[in-house]
Scaffold this motif. Sequence first.
Motif, PDB file in Angstrom:
ATOM      1  N   THR A  53      34.607 -77.167  31.599  1.00 26.66           N
ATOM      2  CA  THR A  53      34.407 -76.002  30.746  1.00 26.66           C
ATOM      3  C   THR A  53      34.107 -76.433  29.303  1.00 26.66           C
ATOM      4  O   THR A  53      33.207 -75.891  28.661  1.00 26.66           O
ATOM      5  CB  THR A  53      35.650 -75.085  30.779  1.00 26.66           C
ATOM      6  OG1 THR A  53      35.890 -74.711  32.128  1.00 26.66           O
ATOM      7  CG2 THR A  53      35.456 -73.855  29.924  1.00 26.66           C
ATOM      8  N   LEU A  94      30.557 -77.784  29.071  1.00 26.55           N
ATOM      9  CA  LEU A  94      29.577 -76.691  29.097  1.00 26.55           C
ATOM     10  C   LEU A  94      29.483 -76.016  27.735  1.00 26.55           C
ATOM     11  O   LEU A  94      28.399 -75.735  27.226  1.00 26.55           O
ATOM     12  CB  LEU A  94      29.952 -75.661  30.159  1.00 26.55           C
ATOM     13  CG  LEU A  94      29.581 -76.004  31.590  1.00 26.55           C
ATOM     14  CD1 LEU A  94      30.164 -74.969  32.551  1.00 26.55           C
ATOM     15  CD2 LEU A  94      28.084 -76.063  31.741  1.00 26.55           C
ATOM     16  N   LYS A  95      30.634 -75.733  27.136  1.00 23.39           N
ATOM     17  CA  LYS A  95      30.659 -75.072  25.828  1.00 23.39           C
ATOM     18  C   LYS A  95      30.005 -75.964  24.771  1.00 23.39           C
ATOM     19  O   LYS A  95      29.241 -75.485  23.930  1.00 23.39           O
ATOM     20  CB  LYS A  95      32.106 -74.736  25.443  1.00 23.39           C
ATOM     21  CG  LYS A  95      32.208 -73.849  24.251  1.00 23.39           C
ATOM     22  CD  LYS A  95      31.583 -72.499  24.537  1.00 23.39           C
ATOM     23  CE  LYS A  95      31.796 -71.553  23.391  1.00 23.39           C
ATOM     24  NZ  LYS A  95      31.086 -70.308  23.559  1.00 23.39           N
ATOM     25  N   GLY A 128      27.692 -78.156  25.256  1.00 29.54           N
ATOM     26  CA  GLY A 128      26.248 -78.111  25.491  1.00 29.54           C
ATOM     27  C   GLY A 128      25.624 -76.858  24.926  1.00 29.54           C
ATOM     28  O   GLY A 128      24.561 -76.901  24.300  1.00 29.54           O
ATOM     29  N   GLU A 129      26.290 -75.722  25.106  1.00 30.12           N
ATOM     30  CA  GLU A 129      25.788 -74.454  24.568  1.00 30.12           C
ATOM     31  C   GLU A 129      25.735 -74.500  23.041  1.00 30.12           C
ATOM     32  O   GLU A 129      24.751 -74.079  22.423  1.00 30.12           O
ATOM     33  CB  GLU A 129      26.687 -73.298  25.004  1.00 30.12           C
ATOM     34  CG  GLU A 129      26.623 -72.985  26.472  1.00 30.12           C
ATOM     35  CD  GLU A 129      27.712 -72.014  26.906  1.00 30.12           C
ATOM     36  OE1 GLU A 129      28.388 -71.417  26.046  1.00 30.12           O
ATOM     37  OE2 GLU A 129      27.892 -71.862  28.133  1.00 30.12           O
ATOM     38  N   LEU A 130      26.811 -75.005  22.434  1.00 29.83           N
ATOM     39  CA  LEU A 130      26.859 -75.063  20.972  1.00 29.83           C
ATOM     40  C   LEU A 130      25.835 -76.035  20.410  1.00 29.83           C
ATOM     41  O   LEU A 130      25.256 -75.785  19.353  1.00 29.83           O
ATOM     42  CB  LEU A 130      28.266 -75.430  20.508  1.00 29.83           C
ATOM     43  CG  LEU A 130      29.338 -74.376  20.779  1.00 29.83           C
ATOM     44  CD1 LEU A 130      30.712 -74.898  20.400  1.00 29.83           C
ATOM     45  CD2 LEU A 130      29.031 -73.086  20.046  1.00 29.83           C
ATOM     46  N   SER A 131      25.574 -77.132  21.118  1.00 32.91           N
ATOM     47  CA  SER A 131      24.574 -78.076  20.620  1.00 32.91           C
ATOM     48  C   SER A 131      23.185 -77.458  20.667  1.00 32.91           C
ATOM     49  O   SER A 131      22.346 -77.739  19.816  1.00 32.91           O
ATOM     50  CB  SER A 131      24.626 -79.390  21.396  1.00 32.91           C
ATOM     51  OG  SER A 131      24.193 -79.211  22.725  1.00 32.91           O
ATOM     52  N   GLU A 132      22.920 -76.608  21.648  1.00 28.46           N
ATOM     53  CA  GLU A 132      21.637 -75.900  21.717  1.00 28.46           C
ATOM     54  C   GLU A 132      21.475 -74.971  20.511  1.00 28.46           C
ATOM     55  O   GLU A 132      20.424 -74.927  19.884  1.00 28.46           O
ATOM     56  CB  GLU A 132      21.525 -75.089  23.008  1.00 28.46           C
ATOM     57  CG  GLU A 132      21.126 -75.898  24.210  1.00 28.46           C
ATOM     58  CD  GLU A 132      19.709 -76.437  24.103  1.00 28.46           C
ATOM     59  OE1 GLU A 132      18.815 -75.745  23.579  1.00 28.46           O
ATOM     60  OE2 GLU A 132      19.500 -77.574  24.550  1.00 28.46           O
ATOM     61  N   VAL A 133      22.525 -74.239  20.188  1.00 33.51           N
ATOM     62  CA  VAL A 133      22.490 -73.325  19.037  1.00 33.51           C
ATOM     63  C   VAL A 133      22.244 -74.127  17.764  1.00 33.51           C
ATOM     64  O   VAL A 133      21.398 -73.766  16.938  1.00 33.51           O
ATOM     65  CB  VAL A 133      23.801 -72.515  18.935  1.00 33.51           C
ATOM     66  CG1 VAL A 133      23.867 -71.747  17.632  1.00 33.51           C
ATOM     67  CG2 VAL A 133      23.926 -71.570  20.125  1.00 33.51           C
ATOM     68  N   THR A 159      23.485 -81.208  29.237  1.00 32.09           N
ATOM     69  CA  THR A 159      24.126 -80.040  29.830  1.00 32.09           C
ATOM     70  C   THR A 159      24.805 -80.474  31.114  1.00 32.09           C
ATOM     71  O   THR A 159      24.330 -81.369  31.810  1.00 32.09           O
ATOM     72  CB  THR A 159      23.120 -78.911  30.116  1.00 32.09           C
ATOM     73  OG1 THR A 159      22.100 -79.421  30.959  1.00 32.09           O
ATOM     74  CG2 THR A 159      22.520 -78.383  28.843  1.00 32.09           C
ATOM     75  N   ASP A 193      26.529 -79.242  34.766  1.00 36.37           N
ATOM     76  CA  ASP A 193      26.709 -78.207  35.773  1.00 36.37           C
ATOM     77  C   ASP A 193      28.026 -78.506  36.486  1.00 36.37           C
ATOM     78  O   ASP A 193      28.141 -79.508  37.188  1.00 36.37           O
ATOM     79  CB  ASP A 193      25.550 -78.222  36.754  1.00 36.37           C
ATOM     80  CG  ASP A 193      25.648 -77.123  37.789  1.00 36.37           C
ATOM     81  OD1 ASP A 193      26.632 -76.354  37.763  1.00 36.37           O
ATOM     82  OD2 ASP A 193      24.718 -77.028  38.622  1.00 36.37           O
TER      83      ASP A 193
END
Length: 98
Positions: free
Chosen positions: A16, A19-20, A22-27, A90, A92
């Motif tokens: 978890t 995943l978070k 990875g999401e924050l690095s995209e932003v 990222t 999975d």
Amino acid sequence: MDRMGLTEKAKEFTDTALLKAGELSEVAREKAPGYLDRAADLAVKAADATASGVDRATGGRFHEKIEEVTAKVEASLDRPRPADGPTVVTVDPDEPKS
């Protein structure tokens, strides 16, 4: 049995968190160019203001040198940014680990 439960919970928590991240690095990757451009614009203004102040303080004696240095600073700040930034990883959580 309890140990296996803790291990599974730790794995789940780690997945978890990854995943978070990875999401924050995209932003961050999406927003970074705007911040970099804004910072470069402010730095150019600061370099111009500093050059004017030094030129005025020295009575224009070093005007040509100040202009040369200011042009180099502005050119270094105006370099194109690489389009292919750092790789974003990222994860999975459903994908089996090797």
